[in-house]
Structures are given as C-alpha cells and as structure tokens.
Design an enzyme around this catalytic site. Sequence first.
Site, PDB file in Angstrom:
ATOM      1  N   ASN B 474       0.699  -1.219  -0.180  1.00  0.00           N
ATOM      2  CA  ASN B 474       0.062  -0.140   0.136  1.00  0.00           C
ATOM      3  C   ASN B 474       0.838   1.273   0.148  1.00  0.00           C
ATOM      4  O   ASN B 474       0.268   2.429  -0.135  1.00  0.00           O
ATOM      5  CB  ASN B 474      -1.054  -0.081   1.177  1.00  0.00           C
ATOM      6  CG  ASN B 474      -1.696  -1.144   1.096  1.00  0.00           C
ATOM      7  OD1 ASN B 474      -2.194  -1.527   0.068  1.00  0.00           O
ATOM      8  ND2 ASN B 474      -1.987  -1.675   2.296  1.00  0.00           N
ATOM      9  N   HIS B 475       2.125   1.057   0.116  1.00  0.00           N
ATOM     10  CA  HIS B 475       2.988   2.371  -0.044  1.00  0.00           C
ATOM     11  C   HIS B 475       3.577   2.316  -1.611  1.00  0.00           C
ATOM     12  O   HIS B 475       4.059   1.442  -1.766  1.00  0.00           O
ATOM     13  CB  HIS B 475       4.217   2.344   1.045  1.00  0.00           C
ATOM     14  CG  HIS B 475       3.739   2.347   2.238  1.00  0.00           C
ATOM     15  ND1 HIS B 475       4.605   1.952   3.404  1.00  0.00           N
ATOM     16  CD2 HIS B 475       2.537   2.498   2.889  1.00  0.00           C
ATOM     17  CE1 HIS B 475       3.988   2.047   4.498  1.00  0.00           C
ATOM     18  NE2 HIS B 475       2.843   2.172   4.228  1.00  0.00           N
TER      19      HIS B 475
END
Lengths: 237, 538
Positions: B474-475
């Site tokens: 998710n980064h």
Amino acid sequence: MLGSVFTGLLIIGAAIVLAVASHRRFFAGHPAPPSGLAVLHRGEVAFLQAAAEVLFPESASLPVVGVDAQLPLYVDRHLAALPRTQRFLIRALLLLFEHLSLVLPAGGPGGRDRFSSLSAAARVDVLEQVAGHRDDRVRLLFTALRALVALGYLGHPENLRALSLAPFEIEPGVSDAELLFPRIGALPMSIRFTEADRTDPAALGPLDPHGPRLRAGSRADRLAGPPAGSDARRATP
Amino acid sequence: MTNDPTRAAGPPRPAMPPPLEADWLRAARERVRVFAQYDGPFEERADVVVVGSGPCGAVAAYELARAGKDVILVEEGPPFTVRDLELDGNLSMTRTMREGGLRTTRGTIMPTMQAVALGGGSLVNSAICVRPPDAVFERWASGFDLERTDRAHLDPHFDAIGEFLGIAPTPDAVQGRRNLLFRDACRALGVSSEPIERNVRGCRGSGECFTGCRSRAKQSMDVSYVPAALRAGARVLTSLKVLTIHHTGRRATGVSGHVVVPFSGGGRSGRTHRFRIDAKAVVLAAGCTATPVLLRESGNLANLSGQVGRNLQFHPGVAIAGVFPEAVDPQFGATQGYQSLAFLHEGFKLETLWAPPPLLSMRFPGMGAELQARYAELPRMAVWDAIVSANRSLGEVRSRPFLTQPELHWRLHPADLAILRRALFVIAELFFAAGATRILPGVGGIAEQIDRLEDARVLDSEAVRAENLVMGGNHVFCTTRMHGDPTRGVVDEDGRCHDFENLYIADTGIFPQCPSVNPMWTGMALARRQALALAERL
C-alpha cells in the site's frame, strides 16, 4: 433433398436438447431468493448458500452457521457497492464455481451436477480438489471464494460479539469535517452541527478494553437509510 | 472632546474585530462543493489548482492558501463524515478504495490499495509518521543528483507538520496487549523498538484506523489540513475527476474533467457535468498511480525523460498471526502502536498490526470446522508485519484503452524475496519469544501452522516462493521520480516538472526510491517545501 431435411431436423433437435439441458443446468430448479437483492440472481444465491453450508457448518466455535448468516444479502450489498468491472469478476467467480464440477467432478453418481445441486459431501469434495490443486492459480480461486464468503460470515455481528471482536460502542466525534461537510449525497444545508457540538477525544480518555460493544454493528447503521435531503439514488451504493 | 468611542470605553479595541467562529464556518462552507450541488457544467479560475486532497495535496493547498494565493483543491472522492464511515472492513474498502479495494498488481500478484476520498489515504491509514533515516536521503542524494533533499533541509518541514498534526509517540495507555507483546518480544531478543509516532490527538484505542476514526482522534487530512486550507481561503471541490491537463507550450493553463457520482468508480457511466479550472500553476497530487496516467492521457506531458509511469516501487508487506495461550483482547489498542527499525539496514521494518477481523481471517487456511476453530482463536491472536525496502523490484503504471483504471505491472525481485523470507523468520522469532504457542504464517506451500521456532526456519528458505506469499503493497512510489538530471527524472527538487514552467507534482511518485519507512510524513514534508517555493514564484 430428404437427406438435407433430415440433417436440418437433426440440428434443430440437437439445438433444442442443448437449450433444454442448458436451461436445466443454468437456470431451472433454484429456490426463490430472499427479497431485497439488488444484484444477485437466484442461481447465485443458491450457490452461495450451498457453499456457506459446507464452508461454515454447525460447530462449537461460533454461534451462527453459514446458512443462517445471510451471506447472499451480504455479498449482494458488497457487489452493489463495487465498480462494474470488479462486480463482473466476482459474479464470474460464482458462476465458475457453480459449474466447476464439469471439470473437477465430485466422486460418486451425479458428481458433475452443478455445485448447488450436489450433496454436502460432494461439495466438500469439489472444494477440496480446488483448494489442494497443484496449480497456484486454481488454488487462488478457492482462496478468493473463501474470502468472499468469510468476510460476511465472520463479520456477522453475532459471530463478532461471541468472540469479543465487535466494534466498541463509541459516541461519534464531531470534528471540523462534521462542521464543514454534509453526509455523502446530501446538501450543505443539511449540516446540523455547530461549533458548540465539537468534541475532544482527548477529554474522554482510553476505552475500557472490556467495555460495551456495538450490538448490531454496521449492518443496522446502513439499514437506517440515507440522510434527509440526500440524493440516495445516485450517491448511495 | 472626542467622538472616538474607544477612548470613552476604556482600553482600545482592535480596528477590526476578529471574525466570530460562526462567520468562518459559514464562509468556509461556502467554499466547499459536494456532489449534490453540481447542477451543470462550470468553469473556475484560480492562482493554483491542486489535484488530489491526500496528505501531500492537502499540505500544498494549505501552504499556498496561507501564503495568500487563490487555491482550488480538487478531489475525486467525496468527504466522509463520521456517519458515512462503514465499520465493516470489506464494505469500507469498497467505498473508500479505487477498484473497490480489489486492485492488484500484475506480474507478481499483490493487492494494493489507493483511497478515493477527501483526505485520500489518511482517512483510512493507521496514521504512522516516520522520518526516514539519514541513509535513505544519502542514497537519494548520491543516486539522483539531489542537493537539498536531506534531513538538514527537510527537518524544518517535518517539524512544522509534526507540530500542526500533533505527531507524537503512541502512549502506553492505548497500546493494548497485542502491541505491548511486541515490545516485550523485542526486549527479550535485545532488538530495539519504540512506540510508533502518529498524527493522532486523543487516541482512545478503538483499533479501527483502517475504517476511519469514529472518535475523530486521527488527524486525517479531512479534519486537519483541508479545514485549515478552507480557513485560509482555499476552495475545496469534491467529486471532480480531472481527465485533462491543459497547456500552451511549456506552461500548464489548467485542468478539466467531469463531476463523478460518489462510489461510481469514475467510469463513463458515473460521469455527469463537465468542468474546467484555469490556473497560473497546476499541482498534481493525485497519487503515484493516478498522476502518471493523467500526464500520459493529457498528451504524454512532462515525459521528455521517458520516466513517467516507470520505476514503480512498493513496500511489499508480509504478516504473521501468532496465537497466545491466554486472551490478548486484540480489538483494543492502537491499530499499529509499536515498531522496530532495528532491521532497516537489512531492508525491512517491523510493525504491529490490527485490522477488522474478517479481513485478517482471509489468510487463515482450511474450511469447515477447522476454519471456524481458527476464528475462535482470534481473541488470543496478535498480528505483526514487516514492510520491505524493495528497491530492486520495479514496475510500471500503464493506462488501458477504454478502461478507467490503470494497469500496475510489477515483479518481485529475487533479492527482495530473500529479504521478505528473512523478515518472516524474524517475526516468527519474536512471536515465540513473546510466548506464542504457534504461528500462522499464511504462506502457501509450507505448513499452515508452526508450533516451534526450529520449524519456523522454513520461512527463511527457498520453500517460500513469491507466488505463495500473501503480500500487500500500500506504499507506492517513484512513478514520476525526482532527479537532478532532466533526462533521467520527471521533476526537480521543488517538484516542478523539468519540461514545464508551472506544472508541479506533489505525491509519493516523486520519491526517487522507496523510503524504507512509512512515507506519509516524508511526502508531506516534500509537499510543504514545494508549496513554499511555488508561492514565492507566483
């Protein structure tokens, strides 16, 4: 001349047989679905209930069994909220599993029947073949199906409460966001909060780990419907 | 004699009384537009249009408005009030994430989530704020010809944001047992650890950061920087999807697009009225996966270097659930309250983790009574994770003809897979040091549960294959990377596109490489620096 007429009749007959067989395979004999569904049709509901029965049978671990967890309603709500492409993919997954027995038949007579028409033991057999398949991608299909129904099953408010995992009862905070923005779909004139309503969570302190939990969870919250003045048709999934 | 009332009434009063609170509120509400208010095509004009209201865009809009610029902040998603938050994790994702939370990479398949909401990912992240260590900036400076992107130059921006958002270590009172077990495990093994610094004021420990904070303790952008930007005079237009950046030669002239129905996914069927915003400068903060698509679909803008959309990097994450002999009460406590940076030199960071239980349970093996028995163990479980600096695992963001959402093609590099394996084993060590009776590694192709540390060595072996890992990423970074050399990067150190005089990018796409730690604070610090530089130029 007679030969070509005979051939034509043969083709028409075969087409009729195929159509009847397809109708019986894909559409006929499903029980009536519960009312209020937005997306799922009766075949998909039958499949979900059949899968729920074997994935989450009666056990001592949790109070609600799969067939009583209203999974079709949950999945229907999930699908209704999804963008079209993702909705299509999930429905394709349901269709695939319903007829997967054509490729991975269950043992015993009638092993190629559609999934929702198989006995419980035969359904477990089909699912175990998929879950233990040598191809990673096939196993992934099982993981996807299990995740789809597990989200609704474990997320059932009664199951969460039984495990002390239901969300805490919290008085919702009022921040600048509540002062500035209306609820989704509503007009700014519907905002009822003023500066005096603003809350400070720091003043309330930490929750009691064993404190009260929500009884109905989010499902009842959503059933309460959209706020006054909202354009529910367009903005509410 | 005098008519001056101030002399007659005691101490002098200020020439203009400060505005009443109600006045700012009324004025600020008038500068907000939501979906229900759009009744036809419209045009606007501003000094700066900022596209995207996530952490970077919100900071940029606030700083520019504070500098006296006329700012319009555009957001594709709607604002969420507390009563719009959905407690069911799955349904929350369908409402707040692109592709209903079901987005995955191709190549190496990995779920990845990008929010579409006012406040962007800050609405549904766990508020982790970490300053990257010096080594990260040294790597960036030496590898990407950067002169001012180091701690000395950026610390004032980190400090300003930290003060604004109240960034502070998570207090023990809201850690909860599952976070403190991690601390104890680290102590037992002699590994350094610390409470995670977060942008939270008054956390109550409800453990529901990922579905939005009902207490409004989390200082997500929709409750912090966006309202501050409104107070400073910015306009905030929600439910607008920008489809085109307009330009004349090397100057951007504005953006245009459509109003979109909330939760429609932004596809053609969900679009209504057209809009256009003309501006002296355009700041793109649409996110690492959306900004490159916008540039490409606007005529392959800012791409003389050929780097737009390329160099896609993630922090792939893996997690293990540990089962303890007694209750952990995992529902209570900060969502992610403790971390260890002790292994950054090896390429990974350790964290505690909690999420709505149904989401966590998706990784549990089996079916039937066996699966239900696992569910019953959830109250005795903790989940700890590792995020990996996967600098060698690269990919690309590609736009897809006739489809709204881009394709993310990414492949895990074998060297980064080795780091993930090592991280899995270290998490296992920590669990057994904390007294866990067994762990559920959630990795295909190996034992579904491991009861002894010796057996956990399989986690750091070739038995763990990329296709069997349950990862999340998710980064997201680097798709419009910053580089001192215009032929090798898209933007300069002030976020300005090398090919343009007034087109800026302010999201994690400008990171030259992944930062090894949670990126929000770094992105905001860079955005603040950019905004101040842009304000001076305008």
